[in-house]
Every structure is written in structure tokens, then in C-alpha cells.
Write a protein that holds these residues in place. Structure first.
Motif, PDB file in Angstrom:
ATOM      1  N   MET A   1       0.972  -1.209  -0.021  1.00 54.75           N
ATOM      2  CA  MET A   1       0.272  -0.079  -0.066  1.00 54.75           C
ATOM      3  C   MET A   1       0.956   1.225  -0.105  1.00 54.75           C
ATOM      4  O   MET A   1       1.842   1.330   0.682  1.00 54.75           O
ATOM      5  CB  MET A   1      -0.942   0.001   1.221  1.00 54.75           C
ATOM      6  N   GLN A   2       0.492   2.042  -0.938  1.00 58.11           N
ATOM      7  CA  GLN A   2       1.361   3.419  -0.924  1.00 58.11           C
ATOM      8  C   GLN A   2       0.360   4.624  -0.776  1.00 58.11           C
ATOM      9  O   GLN A   2      -0.545   4.578  -1.253  1.00 58.11           O
ATOM     10  CB  GLN A   2       1.998   3.442  -2.414  1.00 58.11           C
ATOM     11  N   ARG A   3       0.765   5.484  -0.020  1.00 57.54           N
ATOM     12  CA  ARG A   3      -0.061   6.716   0.282  1.00 57.54           C
ATOM     13  C   ARG A   3       0.492   7.732  -0.753  1.00 57.54           C
ATOM     14  O   ARG A   3       1.910   7.858  -0.707  1.00 57.54           O
ATOM     15  CB  ARG A   3       0.186   7.002   1.700  1.00 57.54           C
ATOM     16  N   ILE A   4      -0.191   8.451  -1.371  1.00 60.72           N
ATOM     17  CA  ILE A   4       0.033   9.659  -2.217  1.00 60.72           C
ATOM     18  C   ILE A   4      -0.558  10.939  -1.659  1.00 60.72           C
ATOM     19  O   ILE A   4      -1.539  10.984  -1.190  1.00 60.72           O
ATOM     20  CB  ILE A   4      -0.435   9.517  -3.452  1.00 60.72           C
ATOM     21  N   ARG A   5       0.542  11.950  -1.333  1.00 62.53           N
ATOM     22  CA  ARG A   5       0.007  12.920  -0.381  1.00 62.53           C
ATOM     23  C   ARG A   5       0.671  14.496  -1.315  1.00 62.53           C
ATOM     24  O   ARG A   5       1.494  14.170  -2.002  1.00 62.53           O
ATOM     25  CB  ARG A   5       0.427  13.198   0.904  1.00 62.53           C
ATOM     26  N   PRO A   6      -0.129  15.299  -1.270  1.00 63.96           N
ATOM     27  CA  PRO A   6       0.543  16.652  -2.203  1.00 63.96           C
ATOM     28  C   PRO A   6       1.511  17.223  -1.242  1.00 63.96           C
ATOM     29  O   PRO A   6       1.642  16.888  -0.087  1.00 63.96           O
ATOM     30  CB  PRO A   6      -0.800  17.597  -2.058  1.00 63.96           C
ATOM     31  N   SER A   7       2.328  17.937  -1.965  1.00 65.46           N
ATOM     32  CA  SER A   7       3.277  18.495  -1.282  1.00 65.46           C
ATOM     33  C   SER A   7       2.950  19.566  -0.094  1.00 65.46           C
ATOM     34  O   SER A   7       1.951  19.930  -0.307  1.00 65.46           O
ATOM     35  CB  SER A   7       4.226  19.253  -2.347  1.00 65.46           C
TER      36      SER A   7
ATOM     37  N   GLY B   1      -1.532  11.954   6.644  1.00 64.19           N
ATOM     38  CA  GLY B   1      -2.168  12.823   5.607  1.00 64.19           C
ATOM     39  C   GLY B   1      -2.477  12.623   4.138  1.00 64.19           C
ATOM     40  O   GLY B   1      -2.081  13.690   3.411  1.00 64.19           O
ATOM     41  N   ALA B   2      -2.640  11.573   3.643  1.00 64.30           N
ATOM     42  CA  ALA B   2      -2.634  10.989   2.394  1.00 64.30           C
ATOM     43  C   ALA B   2      -4.030  11.306   1.555  1.00 64.30           C
ATOM     44  O   ALA B   2      -5.050  11.130   2.407  1.00 64.30           O
ATOM     45  CB  ALA B   2      -2.311   9.646   2.169  1.00 64.30           C
TER      46      ALA B   2
END
Length: 71
Positions: A1-7, A60-61
Motif C-alpha cells: 500500500m502506497q500513500r500519495i499526498r500533496p506537497s 495525511g494522504a
């Protein structure tokens, strides 16, 4: 599982922009007694809260990618 978050800069900009929208909307509707003001406040606070959570929260993804490589 990979979390993607904004910069962080993008998320903080989103929070600042949400605050500007909130203030502008409330000032424009200050003489209105409709329930839309409360909806505007709730939406603005939601936008600000979500962006601050995405910027500074430990998890916070905004997207979660789950991979199933078992083929």
C-alpha cells in the motif's frame, strides 16, 4: 500500500485559498439570513481542515494505492 499526498506548499496554498474563499463569501453574505451561509462556513472549514491535515498530518494522504502483484 502506497500513500500519495500533496506537497506541503500545495496543501498550505489550498488552505490559504480556502480561507480567502471563506472570508470573501461570509463578507458578501453578511446581510443574508439564509441557511446557505452555514453551508458556506461548513464547506470552507472542511476545505481548510482537509488541506491542513494533508500538509501536516502523519497519515495525511489524499490517495491510497493498493497493489496486487499476485498474478
Amino acid at each position: 500500500m502506497q500513500r500519495i499526498r500533496p506537497s506541503k506548499p500545495v496543501a498550505v496554498f489550498g488552505a490559504v485559498f480556502g480561507l480567502a474563499m471563506l472570508v470573501f463569501g461570509v463578507i458578501q453574505m453578511k446581510d443574508s439570513s439564509s441557511g446557505f451561509v452555514w453551508l458556506w462556513l461548513a464547506a470552507g472549514l472542511g476545505i481548510i481542515g482537509f488541506n491542513l491535515w494533508a500538509a501536516f498530518g502523519r497519515k495525511g494522504a489524499t490517495q491510497v494505492v493498493e497493489r496486487d502483484d499476485a498474478r
